[in-house]
Design an enzyme around this catalytic site. Structure first.
Site, PDB file in Angstrom:
ATOM      1  N   SER A 106       0.834  -1.194   0.000  1.00  0.00           N
ATOM      2  CA  SER A 106       0.000   0.000   0.000  1.00  0.00           C
ATOM      3  C   SER A 106       0.876   1.255   0.000  1.00  0.00           C
ATOM      4  O   SER A 106       1.695   1.436  -0.900  1.00  0.00           O
ATOM      5  CB  SER A 106      -0.947  -0.054   1.210  1.00  0.00           C
ATOM      6  OG  SER A 106      -1.919   0.953   1.153  1.00  0.00           O
ATOM      7  N   HIS A 131      -2.337  -1.336  -4.364  1.00  0.00           N
ATOM      8  CA  HIS A 131      -3.794  -1.354  -4.533  1.00  0.00           C
ATOM      9  C   HIS A 131      -4.318   0.075  -4.469  1.00  0.00           C
ATOM     10  O   HIS A 131      -3.595   1.012  -4.158  1.00  0.00           O
ATOM     11  CB  HIS A 131      -4.479  -2.251  -3.489  1.00  0.00           C
ATOM     12  CG  HIS A 131      -4.325  -1.779  -2.069  1.00  0.00           C
ATOM     13  ND1 HIS A 131      -4.828  -2.482  -0.995  1.00  0.00           N
ATOM     14  CD2 HIS A 131      -3.720  -0.680  -1.531  1.00  0.00           C
ATOM     15  CE1 HIS A 131      -4.557  -1.832   0.124  1.00  0.00           C
ATOM     16  NE2 HIS A 131      -3.894  -0.739  -0.175  1.00  0.00           N
TER      17      HIS A 131
END
Length: 210
Positions: A106, A131
Site C-alpha cells: 500500500s 492497490h
C-alpha cells in the site's frame, strides 16, 4: 496482560560507542541515524509519519548533499500520513535511496517507488503490494457522496504518483491497482517500483583496494 509483541518492540537494543570523552550509549535507531539510515517500519500513521519527516529534515540540515538511506518494512496505512513522508522526500535536497526489507504494501510501496532513480532496491524475498485507496464513512447521504468523491480524487493522485516513478502508463497503473496486487521483488523491478533486486551489499571500492 501486556501484548508480548508490544513488549518486544519496546525492547530497543543499546549500543556503546567509544569517543574521546569516554563511552556513549545510543539506542540502535539513533546510532543508525548518525549513519543517515532511517527506518520506516510498521503501519503508516500520523505519529510515525511525523518522526520520519523530522528525521529527513534533520539529515538535510546536517548535510544537504549526502545520501539518505530509507529501509522500508511496512504494511501501509493512512494515505495522508504516507503522503507527508512522500512530499518531504521530494522536497529535501539530499537524494533518498529506498530498500524494501520484508514487505512494502500500500503506502509502503509508494514510498519505496519514491526513492531516487537508480537508488531503489529490494531484498530478494521481500513482498510488494499495490492497490487503490480504501475508506469508510457513515452519515448523511450528501456527506457520504463528498467522501466518496474525495477517495476518487486520492485514487487519481496516487495513480499519477505511481506513473511518475514507475514509467508505466496511467491505464497500466489503474489496472494494476484495481485490486490487491502482490508482487515479488523481481516483478516489482519489472514494473518499475524498484530498480534492482540485491542479495548482497555492494562492495566498497575503497575497502576492496585496501
Amino acid at each position: 496482560m501486556r501484548d508480548p509483541v508490544e513488549t518486544y518492540m519496546n525492547l530497543v537494543p543499546m549500543v556503546v560507542e567509544q569517543t574521546n570523552r569516554g563511552e556513549r550509549a545510543y539506542d540502535i535507531f539513533s546510532r543508525l541515524l548518525k549513519e543517515r539510515i532511517i527506518f520506516v517500519t510498521g503501519p503508516v500513521e500520523d505519529g510515525m509519519s511525523t518522526l520520519i519527516v523530522a528525521q529527513l529534515l534533520f539529515l538535510e540540515a546536517e548535510n544537504p548533499k549526502k545520501e539518505i538511506s530509507m529501509y522500508i518494512n511496512s504494511p501501509g496505512g493512512v494515505v495522508t500520513s504516507g503522503l507527508a513522508i512522500y512530499d518531504t522526500m521530494q522536497f529535501i535536497r539530499p537524494p533518498v535511496s529506498t530498500l524494501c526489507t520484508g514487505q512494502a504494501a500500500s503506502m509502503g510501496s509508494l514510498l519505496l517507488a519514491a526513492g531516487e532513480k537508480d537508488m531503489r532496491f529490494s531484498l530478494p524475498n521481500s513482498r510488494i503490494m499495490v492497490h487503490q485507496p480504501s475508506g469508510g464513512f457513515q452519515g448523511q447521504a450528501t456527506d457520504i457522496m463528498l467522501h466518496a468523491q474525495e477517495i476518487l480524487n486520492l485514487k487519481k493522485r496516487l495513480n499519477e504518483i505511481y506513473v511518475k516513478h514507475t514509467g508505466q502508463s496511467y491505464q497500466a497503473i489503474e489496472d494494476a491497482l484495481e485490486r490487491d496486487n502482490f508482487l515479488t521483488a523481481e516483478k516489482a523491478r519489472d514494473f518499475g517500483i524498484v530498480d534492482k533486486v540485491i542479495d548482497k551489499r555492494p562492495e566498497d571500492p575503497v575497502a576492496k583496494a585496501a
